[in-house]
Design a protein around this motif. Sequence first.
Motif, PDB file in Angstrom:
ATOM      1  N   SER A  65       0.921  -1.491   0.032  1.00 26.28           N
ATOM      2  CA  SER A  65      -0.007  -0.049  -0.140  1.00 26.28           C
ATOM      3  C   SER A  65       0.876   1.250  -0.059  1.00 26.28           C
ATOM      4  N   LEU A  66       2.050   1.023  -0.289  1.00 23.08           N
ATOM      5  CA  LEU A  66       3.036   2.424  -0.370  1.00 23.08           C
ATOM      6  C   LEU A  66       2.367   3.246  -1.520  1.00 23.08           C
ATOM      7  N   PRO A  67       2.258   4.671  -1.259  1.00 21.65           N
ATOM      8  CA  PRO A  67       2.130   5.355  -2.177  1.00 21.65           C
ATOM      9  C   PRO A  67       3.330   5.790  -3.179  1.00 21.65           C
ATOM     10  N   HIS A  68       3.102   5.891  -4.515  1.00 20.23           N
ATOM     11  CA  HIS A  68       4.285   6.444  -5.219  1.00 20.23           C
ATOM     12  C   HIS A  68       4.870   7.758  -4.980  1.00 20.23           C
ATOM     13  N   VAL A  69       5.909   7.781  -4.811  1.00 15.75           N
ATOM     14  CA  VAL A  69       6.329   9.175  -4.487  1.00 15.75           C
ATOM     15  C   VAL A  69       7.510   9.595  -5.827  1.00 15.75           C
ATOM     16  N   LEU A  90      15.028   0.798  -2.620  1.00 18.89           N
ATOM     17  CA  LEU A  90      13.775   0.106  -2.935  1.00 18.89           C
ATOM     18  C   LEU A  90      13.118   0.518  -4.286  1.00 18.89           C
ATOM     19  N   VAL A  91      13.061  -0.467  -5.089  1.00 19.32           N
ATOM     20  CA  VAL A  91      12.607  -0.471  -6.483  1.00 19.32           C
ATOM     21  C   VAL A  91      11.347  -1.020  -6.532  1.00 19.32           C
ATOM     22  N   GLY A  92      10.348  -0.551  -7.396  1.00 18.50           N
ATOM     23  CA  GLY A  92       9.130  -1.062  -7.353  1.00 18.50           C
ATOM     24  C   GLY A  92       9.030  -1.824  -8.787  1.00 18.50           C
ATOM     25  N   PRO A  93       7.883  -2.510  -9.033  1.00 18.54           N
ATOM     26  CA  PRO A  93       7.798  -3.373 -10.176  1.00 18.54           C
ATOM     27  C   PRO A  93       8.147  -2.469 -11.651  1.00 18.54           C
ATOM     28  N   VAL A 137      12.032  -4.896  -5.229  1.00 15.98           N
ATOM     29  CA  VAL A 137      13.375  -5.210  -5.238  1.00 15.98           C
ATOM     30  C   VAL A 137      14.349  -4.363  -4.257  1.00 15.98           C
ATOM     31  N   LEU A 138      14.963  -5.025  -3.447  1.00 16.95           N
ATOM     32  CA  LEU A 138      15.854  -4.088  -2.666  1.00 16.95           C
ATOM     33  C   LEU A 138      17.332  -4.191  -3.133  1.00 16.95           C
ATOM     34  N   TYR A 139      17.770  -3.144  -3.532  1.00 22.36           N
ATOM     35  CA  TYR A 139      19.195  -3.257  -3.796  1.00 22.36           C
ATOM     36  C   TYR A 139      20.120  -2.453  -2.889  1.00 22.36           C
ATOM     37  N   VAL A 140      20.904  -3.308  -2.412  1.00 22.48           N
ATOM     38  CA  VAL A 140      22.326  -2.912  -1.325  1.00 22.48           C
ATOM     39  C   VAL A 140      23.535  -2.815  -2.373  1.00 22.48           C
TER      40      VAL A 140
END
Length: 463
Positions: A65-69, A90-93, A137-140
């Motif tokens: 439910s994260l809003p897109h910023v 943190l990258v969305g779809p 996807v979480l990029y570190v």
Amino acid sequence: MRPPLSIRRRMLASLLWVSVVWGVVAPLTVVLTIRHEINELLDDTLRASAQALSGVLKGTLPLGSLPHVPGGATISPAGDFVRGRFAWQLVGPGADVEFHSPHAPETALMPRPSIGFANSALGWRVLGVAIGHQGHVLYVAQTLDERTEALRDAALNTMMASLSVWAVCLVGLLRRMRSELAQIDRLVADVQAHDPLDGTKTLPPVTREELRPIRDAIDDLGSRLAVRVRNERAFTAHAAHALRTPLAGMDAQLAVALRECAPAQQPRLQRVREAARRFARVVSALLTLFRSGAELHRQPVDVATLLARMPVARLEVRLVDAPGEGPMVVPDADPDLLAAALANLLDNAVRHGARSVEVGVDAQSAGGWCLRVTDDGPGLTPDMLQTLQATLDQEDYSALSGLGLILADLIARAHGGRLHLDHGPSGNGLRVEMTLARDRSAARLTRGRTSPLPAAAVRDEDR
């Protein structure tokens, strides 16, 4: 005395090559190993960071439910995620960055969703981890410059440590090599000072077991040489008595025959008597030379007196004093050997057609003296003179058949000098210069034979 310099240089060169190869290969191997380990360690750091961040995000953010910023929201962890050396996104779809650390780029580190390790075109080492079921996807990531700096520092420190150890080891090896060579130097010095003819002494014991066979072999060789020299000296002592007495008797009988024979036979008997006398002088010179061994009985020698005792028929002998040198005296020589050398040089001149000979003695600027014998015979051609001189310089006496120059050269070397041949002053005849060294330690009879002459051998009787 030390081992030859070439041996030391080869040993040192081998040691240096081994040290250099070891000093290069060992650090390079360590650097490659450390590089692999550091990469694994840094990747493990990214993996641990990804696990920690994914746990935090899963527990605090409702990803579905994260809003897109636009541009992504910035979240600053404690320590600013190590001052920008590390970053996360943190990258969305749709490959849009929804959240990122302050120093992370606002565009996605990877153009397409990527799970696992990869290098980004933006200069980052990236680990992608899937979060949730919505395609996030979480990029570190860590900067490649940071990894390169870490590898460079590790390599530099490793090289410095390796070079320090290499330098210490090299110094130790050099000292060890000098210590080992010192044992050989000591053995060489003992061999040089050893007199094999002294039966009461042997070579000192060696401290290295590896050198014991060499020491024993040299000692055994010296013992066998001493036995042979004693036998040869005993033989020459008996030969001197056995040969001189018959020769003296022959000369006496020929003298009586000359007085009693008819005048027509006297020239032939006179030639026989001269040949017998020449043979007696050659025998005397040989016995004197080889019976003397390495010990010379040096004393002042009056050359004029020596010449007066050795009349040579059909030869005029003139004494030539050097300007300002005074009487013809050699201050330090063996009179018997010097007389033998003069007798053979005079006989050599007679046999080669000389009618007169000039004999002179002068001192040399470098020390020692020079005895010159110059005849008026036919002499030698330049090629023959050069070849004959080379023969004497190399002591290749097997190329000579006459005894005159051989004995003179041996006697000169017994006095630490040598024989030098040249043309006479007018270009004719032969000048023989026999140098006698002032330094008694330079005296020796013979040395090891060298390689054969490149030119054809010349007989000194073929002048």
